[in-house]
Write an enzyme that holds these catalytic residues in place. Structure first.
Site, PDB file in Angstrom:
ATOM      1  CB  CYS A   1      15.543 -31.886   7.747  1.00 51.71           C
ATOM      2  SG  CYS A   1      14.554 -31.553   6.280  1.00 51.71           S
TER       3      CYS A   1
ATOM      4  NE  ARG B   1      15.526 -36.788  12.256  1.00 51.00           N
ATOM      5  CZ  ARG B   1      14.779 -36.336  13.247  1.00 51.00           C
ATOM      6  NH1 ARG B   1      14.811 -36.922  14.402  1.00 51.00           N
ATOM      7  NH2 ARG B   1      13.995 -35.293  13.083  1.00 51.00           N
TER       8      ARG B   1
ATOM      9  CD1 TRP C   1      12.204 -36.661   2.464  1.00 47.00           C
ATOM     10  CD2 TRP C   1      10.945 -36.242   4.252  1.00 47.00           C
ATOM     11  NE1 TRP C   1      11.041 -37.367   2.329  1.00 47.00           N
ATOM     12  CE2 TRP C   1      10.257 -37.132   3.402  1.00 47.00           C
ATOM     13  CE3 TRP C   1      10.341 -35.845   5.440  1.00 47.00           C
ATOM     14  CZ2 TRP C   1       8.984 -37.620   3.708  1.00 47.00           C
ATOM     15  CZ3 TRP C   1       9.088 -36.337   5.736  1.00 47.00           C
ATOM     16  CH2 TRP C   1       8.428 -37.215   4.892  1.00 47.00           C
TER      17      TRP C   1
ATOM     18  CG  ASN D   1      15.984 -29.867  10.792  1.00 45.27           C
ATOM     19  OD1 ASN D   1      16.570 -29.943   9.719  1.00 45.27           O
ATOM     20  ND2 ASN D   1      16.165 -30.732  11.770  1.00 45.27           N
ATOM     21  N   GLY D   2      12.624 -27.208   9.516  1.00 45.20           N
ATOM     22  CA  GLY D   2      11.402 -26.423   9.700  1.00 45.20           C
ATOM     23  C   GLY D   2      11.004 -25.751   8.402  1.00 45.20           C
TER      24      GLY D   2
ATOM     25  CD  GLU E   1       0.048 -49.833  14.727  1.00 49.63           C
ATOM     26  OE1 GLU E   1      -0.525 -48.836  14.290  1.00 49.63           O
ATOM     27  OE2 GLU E   1       1.288 -49.889  14.853  1.00 49.63           O
TER      28      GLU E   1
ATOM     29  CE  LYS F   1       3.601 -49.867  12.195  1.00 50.06           C
ATOM     30  NZ  LYS F   1       3.215 -49.181  13.408  1.00 50.06           N
TER      31      LYS F   1
ATOM     32  CD  GLU G   1       4.970 -46.709   8.698  1.00 43.78           C
ATOM     33  OE1 GLU G   1       4.468 -47.477   9.534  1.00 43.78           O
ATOM     34  OE2 GLU G   1       5.526 -45.654   9.004  1.00 43.78           O
TER      35      GLU G   1
ATOM     36  CG  HIS H   1     -22.627 -51.913   7.453  1.00 44.08           C
ATOM     37  ND1 HIS H   1     -24.009 -51.920   7.455  1.00 44.08           N
ATOM     38  CD2 HIS H   1     -22.256 -52.498   8.616  1.00 44.08           C
ATOM     39  CE1 HIS H   1     -24.446 -52.450   8.585  1.00 44.08           C
ATOM     40  NE2 HIS H   1     -23.389 -52.820   9.304  1.00 44.08           N
TER      41      HIS H   1
ATOM     42  CE  LYS I   1       9.785 -37.496  -0.887  1.00 42.76           C
ATOM     43  NZ  LYS I   1       9.475 -36.146  -1.163  1.00 42.76           N
TER      44      LYS I   1
HETATM   45  C1  F6R Z   1       3.681 -45.612  11.905  1.00 46.70           C
HETATM   46  C2  F6R Z   1       4.296 -44.481  12.576  1.00 46.70           C
HETATM   47  C3  F6R Z   1       3.590 -43.174  12.549  1.00 46.70           C
HETATM   48  C4  F6R Z   1       3.739 -42.433  13.898  1.00 46.70           C
HETATM   49  C5  F6R Z   1       3.138 -41.023  13.791  1.00 46.70           C
HETATM   50  C6  F6R Z   1       3.201 -40.265  15.095  1.00 46.70           C
HETATM   51  O1  F6R Z   1       4.427 -46.776  12.035  1.00 46.70           O
HETATM   52  O2  F6R Z   1       5.358 -44.580  13.119  1.00 46.70           O
HETATM   53  O3  F6R Z   1       2.249 -43.317  12.212  1.00 46.70           O
HETATM   54  O4  F6R Z   1       3.092 -43.157  14.889  1.00 46.70           O
HETATM   55  O5  F6R Z   1       3.830 -40.311  12.797  1.00 46.70           O
HETATM   56  O6  F6R Z   1       4.521 -40.109  15.537  1.00 46.70           O
HETATM   57  P1  F6R Z   1       4.836 -39.787  17.044  1.00 46.70           P
HETATM   58  O7  F6R Z   1       4.392 -40.954  17.851  1.00 46.70           O
HETATM   59  O8  F6R Z   1       6.315 -39.574  17.114  1.00 46.70           O
HETATM   60  O9  F6R Z   1       4.063 -38.562  17.394  1.00 46.70           O
END
Ligand code: F6R
Length: 623
Positions: free
Chosen positions: A2, A27, A77, A103-104, A496, A500, A503, A519, A618
């Site tokens: 949020c 965000r 969110w 937020n929270g 990684e 990517k 995601e 395995h 979403k």
């Molecule tokens: C993937 C991605 C997330 C962040 C993870 C940690 O592309 O961005 O996996 O790496 O949420 O976030 P930070 O680095 O802000 O602690």
């Protein structure tokens, strides 16, 4: 994720708030809302599901609001309750006197709701935030009936303080009251809040991106701190009302860094920014002339770091992958026992932290709750705490004993790219910093520093293959299962690459050590399945070639990331993406770039919303 923006000053609040919300759009959110108080003391609240533009159109119908110089806005969110207008923030109390954005998570909201219901209060939403708004309203009314506060004291501040003493959980909040139309009260615990200090005005936000166009002077609120802001004056206290002297700091990022700058998506912009980000990260630290690493943020700790018996690298997601690369680097170069662990697991497993342990929290944002909690757990048990963080002034940065900022610039794209390469670069420098003080020769250190300083230019060469990588992605675009394999330093890169891809393009992808494939996972490989190998020249090159042959024997299609000039690999691969030669510990900085581009192009070709993927937004497509 949020977002909060709040304003108090001489300008009309609403346009400032709406612009601020647009800056926070990246965000992810599913609904948004805004509240302002006009000069007659009326509170105007508008909320909408979907994009900020929907909210903007809704508020346009109520313009103008004369004298509305105080207000706040929110992107939500959904956590408690569906993404509906009624659940969107701001929330008000039963009298419509108080409005709040939050937020929270209020963990004891159910118990508080029951108490308030017993007193006759009603609720229209399913949110924990409304409970807090009603609680503040209830306490405000109570204080008002027996008001013996000193003149000039804000009743709103007192009500917020009293409410926060009853709350368990985390919050970043902004609160207004129509009976104090020039006052904004903000407070934080566990959820970031930054106060931008302008000319007789204050812009408060959960993220600097909503502040930077107004001012670069900021105050970072700490946990259990609050501020009462009025045009031209502010006071910061703890929630127990102990006055604190705020430290006004300079934001280091510029407005342009938050803009798309001609790129179609933030993710692409940030992939292409990597050579520059890396140069900024290395500047003044990787000293080529003298062949030494200078880390100002660790200068007081050099002795302890060299003597440390164990390093624990921790983070989540991409930051955890950087930690895995760091694990190899620290053992290889610094020759110290190192483990990389998910922060979310570390914090709950009652870990053993012996004397001489250093924990390194790795985080782009510096606010990831699990990483912060892991850091606190390690500190509680006596570990020295270091941060590898991008966002200056973030909570993790402030709670560590020392650290190394990434200097990567703001990362707006949801998929972390330039932060990852800078995290790997910082961990390389940390390993060299310690290694040189232990067993590494001057010549070896010098050679690796020269190699590190050459990476930005080598990255530019890799980026030139973006079109080729798009063509490769287009050939496999209808495949729903991919595999990413690598050994040694490239095992985290395989993870990684897979992260990517899933995601951003919603393709199922697995990453693993290449040797692990036989395995079990080999059973998945069928005719035409894309398998990405990081197969650069290094100690395990021949072994990777054997793994490639195993894949080909089952009809898999091989995309190899290989060292420039390696003609041999073409015999085994359907496609080859070349990276310039580099020392093995430095190769991850280059080998990850084609995988970032592969994921980006696959997502665009599949029509996915790269900057607002499903995991964060979403219902953001609702117009
Ligand atoms: C993937 C991605 C997330 C962040 C993870 C940690 O592309 O961005 O996996 O790496 O949420 O976030 P930070 O680095 O802000 O602690």
């Amino acid at each position: 994720m949020c977002g909060i923006v709040a304003y108090v000053g001489r300008k009309l609040a609403q346009p400032v708030l709406i612009e601020g919300l647009k800056r926070l759009e990246y965000r992810g959110y599913d609904s948004a809302g805004v509240a302002v108080i006009d000069q007659s003391g009326s509170l105007h609240v508008r909320r909408a599901v979907g994009r900020i533009s929907v909210l903007e159109n809704a508020v346009a119908t109520t313009q103008p609001l004369p004298g509305a110089h105080v207000g706040m806005a929110h992107t939500r969110w959904a956590t408690h309750g569906a993404p509906t207008e009624v659940n969107a923030h701001p929330h008000t109390d039963n009298t419509g006197r108080i409005a709040l954005v939050h937020n929270g998570i209020i963990e004891n909201y159910a118990a508080l709701k029951q108490l308030l219901s017993d007193k006759g209060h009603t609720f229209s939403s399913q949110t924990d935030t409304e409970v807090l708004a009603v609680l503040i309203g209830d306490l405000y009314a109570d204080l008002k009936t027996r008001n013996h506060l000193a003149p000039g004291t804000s009743l709103l501040q007192r009500a917020v303080q009293a409410a926060l003493h009853q709350v368990e959980g985390t919050y970043g909040i902004a609160v207004v009251c129509r009976e104090e139309p020039d006052t904004l009260v903000v407070a934080r615990k566990g959820s970031p809040l930054i106060i931008g200090v302008g000319d007789e005005e204050y812009v408060v936000a959960s993220d600097a991106s909503a502040i930077v166009e107004h001012t670069t002077q900021v105050i970072y609120l700490n946990d259990n701190e609050m501020a009462v802001l009025r045009p031209g004056s502010f006071r910061t206290t703890t929630i127990d009302d102990i006055a604190i002297s705020p430290v006004v700091q300079q934001l280091e990022n510029k407005l342009e860094e938050y803009e798309l700058g001609g790129y179609e998506h933030y993710m692409l912009k940030e992939i292409f920014e990597q050579p520059l980000a890396l140069s900024n990260c290395l500047r003044g630290r990787a000293e080529q002339r003298e062949g030494r690493i200078v880390l100002g943020g660790l200068s007081d700790h050099a002795r302890d770091l060299v003597r440390a018996r164990r390093f624990i690298l921790t983070g989540q997601g991409t930051a955890w992958h950087a930690g895995l690369v760091g694990d190899y680097l620290m053992e290889d170069l610094a020759k110290v026992v190192t483990e990389c662990t998910y922060a979310s697991e570390f914090r709950y497993r009652n870990p053993i932290v012996e004397e001489g342990t250093v924990v390194v929290a790795i985080s782009q944002s510096g606010e990831t709750a699990d990483t912060l909690a892991a850091l606190r757990e390690a500190k509680e048990k006596g570990a020295m705490a270091l941060g590898v963080v991008n966002v200056v002034g973030s909570t993790i940065a402030r709670e560590t004993d020392g650290g190394i900022y990434l200097h990567a610039g703001p990362e707006i794209g949801v998929a972390s790219t330039k932060a990852f390469t800078c995290q790997c670069a910082v961990l390389t420098m940390l390993s060299l910093f310690i290694g040189r003080r232990k067993f590494m020769s001057q010549a070896q250190t010098h050679e690796l520093i020269d190699g590190l300083c050459a990476i930005p230019e080598q990255m530019r060469q890799v980026l030139k293959q973006s079109e080729l990588i798009r063509d490769i992605a287009s050939e496999f675009i209808d495949r729903e299962n991919w595999l990413f394999l690598g050994r040694g330093y490239h095992y985290p890169i395989a993870l990684e690459g897979a992260l990517k891809l899933k995601e951003i393009s919603y393709i199922h992808a697995e990453g693993m050590p290449a040797a692990e494939m036989k395995h079990g996972p080999i059973a998945l490989i069928n005719e035409g399945m894309p398998v990405v190998f990081v197969a650069t020249k290094g100690v395990q090159y021949e072994k990777v070639i054997s793994n490639i042959e195993e894949v080909r024997a089952r009809g898999g299609r091989v995309i190899a990331v290989a060292t420039e000039g390696d003609s041999h690999i073409h015999r085994y691969s359907d496609h080859v993406i070349e990276i310039p030669p580099a020392a093995e510990p430095l190769q991850p900085l280059l080998s990850v770039v084609p995988l970032q581009l592969l994921a980006y192009h696959a997502a665009v070709l599949r029509g996915c919303n790269v900057d607002k993927p499903r995991n964060l937004a979403k219902s953001v497509t609702v117009e």
